[in-house]
Every structure is written in structure tokens, then in C-alpha cells.
Scaffold this motif. Structure first.
Motif, PDB file in Angstrom:
ATOM      1  N   SER A   1      10.811 -80.112  32.191  1.00 15.29           N
ATOM      2  CA  SER A   1      10.461 -80.882  33.388  1.00 15.29           C
ATOM      3  C   SER A   1      10.964 -82.316  33.270  1.00 15.29           C
ATOM      4  N   LEU A   2      10.887 -82.868  32.077  1.00 15.00           N
ATOM      5  CA  LEU A   2      11.436 -84.221  31.870  1.00 15.00           C
ATOM      6  C   LEU A   2      12.943 -84.220  32.123  1.00 15.00           C
ATOM      7  N   THR A   3      13.614 -83.157  31.639  1.00  9.97           N
ATOM      8  CA  THR A   3      15.061 -83.066  31.826  1.00  9.97           C
ATOM      9  C   THR A   3      15.407 -83.020  33.314  1.00  9.97           C
ATOM     10  N   ILE A   4      14.624 -82.231  34.078  1.00  9.52           N
ATOM     11  CA  ILE A   4      14.887 -82.143  35.521  1.00  9.52           C
ATOM     12  C   ILE A   4      14.744 -83.509  36.172  1.00  9.52           C
ATOM     13  N   ARG A   5      13.667 -84.215  35.794  1.00 10.46           N
ATOM     14  CA  ARG A   5      13.462 -85.558  36.365  1.00 10.46           C
ATOM     15  C   ARG A   5      14.652 -86.464  36.082  1.00 10.46           C
ATOM     16  N   LEU A   6      15.102 -86.463  34.804  1.00 14.65           N
ATOM     17  CA  LEU A   6      16.222 -87.331  34.429  1.00 14.65           C
ATOM     18  C   LEU A   6      17.486 -86.916  35.164  1.00 14.65           C
ATOM     19  N   TYR A   7      17.709 -85.597  35.307  1.00 14.31           N
ATOM     20  CA  TYR A   7      18.933 -85.133  35.958  1.00 14.31           C
ATOM     21  C   TYR A   7      18.941 -85.534  37.427  1.00 14.31           C
TER      22      TYR A   7
ATOM     23  N   ALA B   1      12.164 -92.987  28.015  1.00 18.69           N
ATOM     24  CA  ALA B   1      11.368 -93.248  26.814  1.00 18.69           C
ATOM     25  C   ALA B   1      10.513 -92.040  26.467  1.00 18.69           C
ATOM     26  N   ALA B   2       9.941 -91.403  27.505  1.00 26.74           N
ATOM     27  CA  ALA B   2       9.103 -90.227  27.244  1.00 26.74           C
ATOM     28  C   ALA B   2       9.936 -89.116  26.630  1.00 26.74           C
ATOM     29  N   THR B   3      11.190 -88.949  27.127  1.00 26.45           N
ATOM     30  CA  THR B   3      12.052 -87.905  26.561  1.00 26.45           C
ATOM     31  C   THR B   3      12.360 -88.198  25.106  1.00 26.45           C
ATOM     32  N   ARG B   4      12.720 -89.451  24.830  1.00 27.70           N
ATOM     33  CA  ARG B   4      13.020 -89.802  23.434  1.00 27.70           C
ATOM     34  C   ARG B   4      11.784 -89.637  22.561  1.00 27.70           C
ATOM     35  N   TYR B   5      10.633 -90.024  23.099  1.00 25.09           N
ATOM     36  CA  TYR B   5       9.388 -89.874  22.355  1.00 25.09           C
ATOM     37  C   TYR B   5       9.133 -88.408  22.032  1.00 25.09           C
ATOM     38  N   MET B   6       9.325 -87.547  23.039  1.00 27.51           N
ATOM     39  CA  MET B   6       9.089 -86.120  22.812  1.00 27.51           C
ATOM     40  C   MET B   6      10.039 -85.584  21.745  1.00 27.51           C
TER      41      MET B   6
ATOM     42  N   THR C   1       0.454 -85.351  21.220  1.00 23.58           N
ATOM     43  CA  THR C   1       1.810 -85.702  21.626  1.00 23.58           C
ATOM     44  C   THR C   1       2.006 -85.512  23.126  1.00 23.58           C
ATOM     45  N   ILE C   2       1.554 -84.348  23.619  1.00 24.29           N
ATOM     46  CA  ILE C   2       1.792 -84.042  25.035  1.00 24.29           C
ATOM     47  C   ILE C   2       1.044 -85.029  25.916  1.00 24.29           C
ATOM     48  N   SER C   3      -0.217 -85.334  25.577  1.00 22.95           N
ATOM     49  CA  SER C   3      -0.956 -86.247  26.452  1.00 22.95           C
ATOM     50  C   SER C   3      -0.390 -87.658  26.342  1.00 22.95           C
ATOM     51  N   ALA C   4       0.091 -88.056  25.152  1.00 24.46           N
ATOM     52  CA  ALA C   4       0.706 -89.385  25.031  1.00 24.46           C
ATOM     53  C   ALA C   4       1.966 -89.453  25.879  1.00 24.46           C
ATOM     54  N   CYS C   5       2.735 -88.352  25.904  1.00 24.65           N
ATOM     55  CA  CYS C   5       3.943 -88.311  26.735  1.00 24.65           C
ATOM     56  C   CYS C   5       3.557 -88.488  28.202  1.00 24.65           C
ATOM     57  N   GLY C   6       2.482 -87.822  28.623  1.00 26.34           N
ATOM     58  CA  GLY C   6       2.009 -87.994  29.992  1.00 26.34           C
ATOM     59  C   GLY C   6       1.640 -89.422  30.285  1.00 26.34           C
ATOM     60  N   LEU C   7       0.990 -90.080  29.334  1.00 28.47           N
ATOM     61  CA  LEU C   7       0.594 -91.476  29.542  1.00 28.47           C
ATOM     62  C   LEU C   7       1.820 -92.375  29.717  1.00 28.47           C
TER      63      LEU C   7
ATOM     64  N   SER D   1       4.668 -73.996  21.471  1.00 28.09           N
ATOM     65  CA  SER D   1       6.074 -74.313  21.724  1.00 28.09           C
ATOM     66  C   SER D   1       6.456 -73.984  23.163  1.00 28.09           C
ATOM     67  N   VAL D   2       5.799 -72.987  23.793  1.00 28.07           N
ATOM     68  CA  VAL D   2       6.077 -72.732  25.209  1.00 28.07           C
ATOM     69  C   VAL D   2       5.693 -73.941  26.051  1.00 28.07           C
ATOM     70  N   SER D   3       4.509 -74.503  25.793  1.00 33.92           N
ATOM     71  CA  SER D   3       4.077 -75.626  26.627  1.00 33.92           C
ATOM     72  C   SER D   3       4.957 -76.840  26.383  1.00 33.92           C
ATOM     73  N   VAL D   4       5.341 -77.050  25.125  1.00 35.17           N
ATOM     74  CA  VAL D   4       6.207 -78.200  24.842  1.00 35.17           C
ATOM     75  C   VAL D   4       7.570 -78.024  25.497  1.00 35.17           C
ATOM     76  N   THR D   5       8.102 -76.769  25.461  1.00 34.88           N
ATOM     77  CA  THR D   5       9.392 -76.506  26.108  1.00 34.88           C
ATOM     78  C   THR D   5       9.297 -76.792  27.608  1.00 34.88           C
ATOM     79  N   ALA D   6       8.201 -76.331  28.224  1.00 33.61           N
ATOM     80  CA  ALA D   6       8.039 -76.566  29.661  1.00 33.61           C
ATOM     81  C   ALA D   6       8.053 -78.055  29.960  1.00 33.61           C
ATOM     82  N   LEU D   7       7.349 -78.821  29.133  1.00 31.64           N
ATOM     83  CA  LEU D   7       7.294 -80.266  29.361  1.00 31.64           C
ATOM     84  C   LEU D   7       8.668 -80.893  29.212  1.00 31.64           C
ATOM     85  N   MET D   8       9.398 -80.485  28.162  1.00 34.51           N
ATOM     86  CA  MET D   8      10.738 -81.036  27.952  1.00 34.51           C
ATOM     87  C   MET D   8      11.655 -80.690  29.115  1.00 34.51           C
TER      88      MET D   8
END
Lengths: 503, 125
Positions: B99-105, A163-168, A145-151, B90-97
Motif C-alpha cells: 500500500s505504501l508503494t501504491i501511494r508513492l507510485y 520516510a515510512a517506506t524507508r522505516y519499514m 513497527t506497523i503502528s509506528a509506520c502508521g503514526l 509477513s502477510v500483513s507487513v507485505t500488505a502494508l508495504m
């Protein structure tokens, strides 16, 4: 132990470590490392496949030589090795086909990060294919999932980040359910290795104990993986993610990422719970209904779509629906049809994405279908490739899509009457809908672009060898499609053998 | 319906309740930060469930003390191992989420996912 038997483990570790390696290399070198790794792993998977076909029985590879209930295992049968080989081939062609777009669209200096993601994705796909441990599967699902989100998000624009946010979000819902299901199953059986769980589930089921928790666990895992592979009502992220990410991402995501989850689901059905138990539980009926809905709704959305990339993306929703409909039929032949359709869809959808990009290149980079008028004359190979892909998706004989539709129809007729009628009906309607939007596009491609409307659009001719990597990718994918379509008999036999080895 | 089972296993019931709360937060909330909070509640409830299932009343943590080597003196260490692995994930997934939130904001100056979608449609790219 033959040396070949180490190859599955080596290929997982190789792709895992080539990820971090790519992060310290430059873009060019990382690309070559990536191509070399995919090719090498493909070759190793072919060797493993030959070995397993030779011995005729699956083998178990113990990690660190710890015996069964404690250690972690890799299990290799015909289907696993064949899938690994197929995934490597398709991934290699997707990477080749999207080479030019990656150079143009990815930010400067971040090219190597793309290969980190691709290598990790390949690693997680291989691990999902080979692992015999349910919790290991969960961990690699998350890596996937994480690498697909990166892609998706490496090409930075508003659409891809959204789209990546919704995907996640969707994926996390799915993996939450999957994890809970695995915990339930661990709680009931006390094991994490698939073969041990199956033994215990068999005993529990025969004794009639814990029927409800067992059903809940199975339902949670199936629905979780269905959400992750974008079954119909959970597909909101899909069109944006496939439509606006860079070409190789779109091709890899549609043809491989969702297939990894589907393969894991097949393994859960056959190796963890046992297909008899699954069939009697009624979970398959839910998948059946959603699959049918997806077959129709995906095509309806695709018909309304004016952007060619998004149209192909919506068609993926319909094709995922086919696959789940096949599971839902609840018979072995239904699952065989679904697994064959996984191959068909992977080979065809990547071809469609790559050829669509070839067509838009020759039409001034416009992705609107109306602007593609006459593109089949400007870029002949891409036009041919798109036509082949369309014919295959519609289900014209000689192409792979025909064989999978035939298999679905046969499986539907063999099954119970209640499911036969809706399955055949929806199959027919969905085929007509497929034909509507694919043939409409193909006709547009071969309508000569004359008149005022098309002047000054930046139309240009693209010769056969102007983009050699893309040409090779398209040629190979066309050949792959024809191989699947014309010599389907041994491949179906292989899938049957592989599923029999799952038991 | 026999409710005595539910009463004697009320901790697991709490874990499932938390899972439901987290799941629906992640699915239904518009605000991205609240979605992430929901995700964390969901993951944590699973770990609570696993930890509960691994615990056996009257036994100790699986670290050999006072030379007692009999397995019956200790709880099963595997659920704890699974919880640790899950926390890492879940820590790594939270970090990713995040960072995505920061980008969108930074791009759209809002945390509301639906509003971002409308803005994207207006952009029309």
C-alpha cells in the motif's frame, strides 16, 4: 494471588481492545478514550510498581494457568513496572503536547485512526516490557513497527510516505534478523520462555557445546534490534520520519518506540542469554564501536542541519549511540547508565520536540533555525522548555542529562582500560558537539529579532495559556527532567534492583 | 573446517542461502516491488528453516490417528505453530508495504526509491 498482580495483563488487553474500539468512534471520543486508557494504564502500572516494591521480588503471571514450558507467561519485576509507568507518563504528555497539531494536520475524518495506532503502539510497548516469551516478543515487535509506520504516514505528504517506506524497509531487515536469531535459539534450546532458554543456554555454555551457533543467534538478535532502534549506520529514515510527521508522532517515535526495542535487548541480555555469556561473546564490542560512531556522527549531522525538527532528530541518533555505548562497556554499571539514559532521552527529546513546535508556531511556521531568532521572547515558555531540554542534552548539572553522562563516565572508568580511553574521549567530544548545536540554537532563540530581515515573517506572540494542553505538557516534562536530574539516587537504585531481579 | 556437517544439513544451508538472497534484495535493490519480493524470500526462508528443524524423519504430523497417543510417534507441533504465526505477520507487513508503494507510485510515477528521494529534494518541502 493479589488482584494487583492481574494489572499487567489487564493493561495489555485494555490497550489492545481500545484500538479497534477507537476505529468505530468519532475523532473526539477516540481522543478521550485514548487519554483515559493511557491514564488508567499508568495508574495500574504505578499500583503494580508499589506492589512489587512491597514484596521485593518479581512474580510470574501464567496466561491461562498452563505450567512453565508450555504456557505463555508475563513476568513483572521492579524495572518492568517502572518502565511501564514511565512510558505511560511520557506518552500521555506527548499526546497532550501534540493535540493542536493533530487537529490541524491530520486529514478530516481520519483522526480516530490515529488513536487506533497509538493504542496499539502502547499495547505492543507494554507487551515488550512484560512478556516472558521470546516469540510473543517478536510478534509484538512487528505490531510496534506497523503502528509506528502508521503514526509516521498518517500526515500525508511525500516526505512522510517516503520516510515510512524507508522505516519499514529498515525495520523489516531488523525483524528478519531478530526472527532468525530467535529460531536459532529455539533450535538450540527447545524453549521459547526466557527463563527456560536461559537455563539451557547456561548448561550448553558450561559444557562448551554449540558455541558458534549460540554466538550467531546472539549476534543476529542484537544486530536486528540495533537496526530497529536506529543505531548509527541504520538511521537514514530517521530525520525525515521525525522531521515531517505530526508532532505527537515525532515525540512518541523518538522517545518511546526505539526504547521498546532497547528494553527488549536488555531483557535478551539478562533474561535469555545471561550477561556473563553475552560479555564473553564479544557481541558487545561491535555495539560499542557503532555506539561511539553514532555519538559523533549524529552530532556532526545535527550541526550541519538548518531545520530545527531535523536537528533534534539527528540528536536522537547521537543519544541512541550513547545507549549502545553503555551496553558496549560490558559491565553492569554500563547497562544501568544506558537504562537511565533511556529515561533521560525519553523525557528530554519529547520536551525538545514539543517546545520546538511552540517556537515555530510563533515564527510564522518556519522550521528554519535562522527564522527562530528571538522566538524565546515571543513564546516564553517554549523558549524556556527548549533551553531546559538543550541544557539537559548537553549535560549541565541539575538536569537529567548530567546524571546519565556522569553514570556513563563512571562506568567507563570502572571497565577495562581498552574501552575506557575511547569511551571517555568520545563522551567529551560528543558533549562539545552537543553544546555547539544546542547552544547555537538557544542563543538564536534569545537574540532579539530586529531589522528588515524579520519583517513580514508572520511572527506573533504566544501567551502562556493560549495553547493550554501544550503548556501543561511542557511544564510536566520540565518537572520530569528536574526529577530525573535532582533525585536520581532512588531511580538508579530502582534500576539496579530491577536488573538484579532479571537474573 | 568440517564440511560433512554442512553436507548432512544441506537443507538448512539452502534456507540460509535464501535468507541471504532475500536480505540483500531488501537492502540493496532500488525497485520497491523487488524489495518486497526480497522481503518475502527472506521471511519464507526463515519458515523453511523452522519447518526443517521441527521435522523428525519417520514421524507423523501431530494429529492423533489410529489411537496412537505416544508422543514419540509425532513431530513437534510448535515450529509449525510458529511458522503459521510468522506467515500471518509477513502477510500483513507485505500488505502494508504494497500500500505504501501504491501511494508513492501515484505521487511520483516511479518505483525507484532513490529517484523518489531526488524528486523530494527538488520539491524542497
Amino acid at each position: 494471588m493479589a488482584f494487583v498482580q492481574n494489572f499487567p495483563f489487564i493493561s495489555i488487553v485494555l490497550s489492545l481492545f481500545s484500538g479497534p474500539l477507537s476505529s468505530v468512534l468519532g475523532g473526539k471520543k477516540a481522543k478521550w478514550v485514548n487519554l483515559a486508557v493511557i491514564t488508567l494504564i499508568g495508574a495500574m502500572s504505578a499500583a503494580v510498581l508499589a506492589f512489587v516494591l512491597g514484596t521485593g521480588e518479581p512474580y510470574v503471571y501464567r496466561m491461562g494457568h498452563f505450567p512453565a514450558p508450555w504456557g505463555n507467561e508475563i513476568r513483572v519485576g521492579v524495572l518492568e513496572a517502572g518502565m511501564a509507568l514511565f512510558f505511560c507518563v511520557v506518552m500521555l504528555l506527548c499526546m497532550l503536547g501534540g493535540e493542536r497539531e493533530r487537529a490541524l494536520e491530520l486529514p478530516e475524518g481520519k483522526q480516530n485512526l490515529y488513536y487506533v495506532m497509538v493504542n496499539l503502539l502502547l499495547c505492543s510497548l507494554l507487551a515488550l516490557i512484560y512478556t516472558n516469551d521470546l516469540f510473543t516478543a517478536y510478534v509484538f515487535v512487528e505490531i510496534n513497527t506497523i503502528s509506528a509506520c502508521g503514526l509516521i504516514m498518517i500526515r500525508q505528504n511525500g516526505r512522510t510516505i517516503e520516510a515510512a517506506t524507508r522505516y519499514m524497509i529498515m525495520s523489516l531487515l531488523g525483524s528478519g534478523l531478530l526472527l532468525l536469531g530467535i529460531c536459532f535459539l529455539y533450535d538450540l534450546t527447545g524453549h521459547l520462555l526466557m527463563s527456560n532458554i536461559k537455563e539451557q543456554v547456561g548448561l550448553l555454555y558450561a559444557a562448551g557445546a554449540y558455541r558458534v551457533p549460540l554466538l550467531v543467534a546472539l549476534g543476529l538478535m542484537s544486530v536486528g534490534l540495533a537496526i530497529k532502534s536506529a543505531l548509527f549506520p541504520f538511521h537514514a529514515w530517521l530525520p525525515d520520519a521525525y522531521g515531517y510527521s505530526t508532532l505527537s508522532s515525532a515525540a512518541i517515535l523518538s522517545s518511546l518506540v526505539s526504547k521498546g526495542y532497547i528494553f527488549l535487548l536488555v531483557k535478551i541480555f539478562f533474561r535469555v542469554v545471561g550477561f556473563e555469556v553475552v560479555r564473553e561473546s564479544g557481541v558487545l564490542n561491535i555495539l560499542f564501536v557503532f555506539g561511539l560512531a553514532g555519538m559523533i556522527m549524529g552530532s556532526v549531522s545535527a550541526i550541519q542541519e538548518k531545520n530545527v525538527r531535523r536537528m533534534v532528530a539527528y540528536s536522537s541518533v547521537a543519544q541512541i549511540g550513547y545507549i549502545y555505548m553503555g551496553f558496549g562497556l560490558g559491565s553492569l554499571s554500563g547497562v544501568v547508565a544506558s537504562v537511565f539514559h533511556v529515561l533521560t532521552h525519553a523525557a528530554t527529546k519529547s520536551l525538545l520536540f514539543i517546545s520546538a513546535s511552540g517556537l515555530t508556531d510563533s515564527s510564522g511556521d518556519s522550521k528554519q533555525i535562522a527564522d527562530l531568532t528571538g522566538a524565546g521572547f515571543r513564546n516564553r515558555l517554549a523558549g524556556l522548555a527548549f533551553t531546559v531540554g538543550s541544557l539537559s542534552m548537553v549535560g549541565i548539572p541539575a538536569f537529567s542529562g548530567f546524571v546519565s553522562k556522569l553514570l556513563f563516565a563512571q562506568a567507563a572508568v570502572e571497565g577495562s582500560f581498552v574501552k575506557m580511553l575511547p569511551a571517555l574521549l568520545v563522551l567529551a567530544v560528543s558533549t562539545v558537539l552537543n553544546a555547539l548545536y544546542f547552544m547555537k540554537t538557544v542563543i538564536t532563540l534569545y537574540t532579539p529579532a530586529r531589522g528588515e530581515r524579520f519583517s513580514g515573517r508572520g511572527f506573533c506572540r504566544i501567551g502562556l495559556w493560549e495553547q493550554p494542553a501544550k503548556t501543561w505538557a511542557m511544564l510536566c516534562l520540565i518537572v520530569l527532567n528536574l526529577i530525573l536530574g535532582l533525585t536520581s539516587e532512588p531511580i538508579i537504585e530502582l534500576i539496579r534492583d530491577g536488573l538484579a531481579m532479571f537474573e | 573446517m568440517d564440511l560433512s556437517n554442512l553436507l548432512s544439513n544441506y537443507e538448512e544451508g539452502v534456507a540460509m542461502l535464501l535468507f541471504g538472497i532475500g536480505f540483500s534484495n531488501l537492502l540493496l535493490h532500488k525497485n520497491l516491488i523487488k524489495k518486497i519480493i526480497g522481503m518475502n524470500i527472506m521471511d519464507t526462508s526463515t519458515y523453511l528453516f523452522l519447518a526443517l528443524k521441527g521435522y523428525i524423519v519417520g514421524r507423523k504430523a501431530p494429529i492423533v490417528t489410529d489411537g496412537i497417543t505416544s508422543a514419540s510417534a509425532y513431530v513437534n507441533p510448535i515450529p509449525s505453530g510458529l511458522v503459521l504465526t510468522g506467515i500471518v505477520v509477513s502477510v500483513s507487513v507485505t500488505a502494508l508495504m504494497l500500500s505504501l508503494t501504491i501511494r508513492l507510485y501515484r505521487r511520483y510515477h516511479t518505483l525507484d526509491l532513490d529517484e523518489i528521494s531526488t524528486l523530494l529534494k527538488k520539491e524542497g518541502k
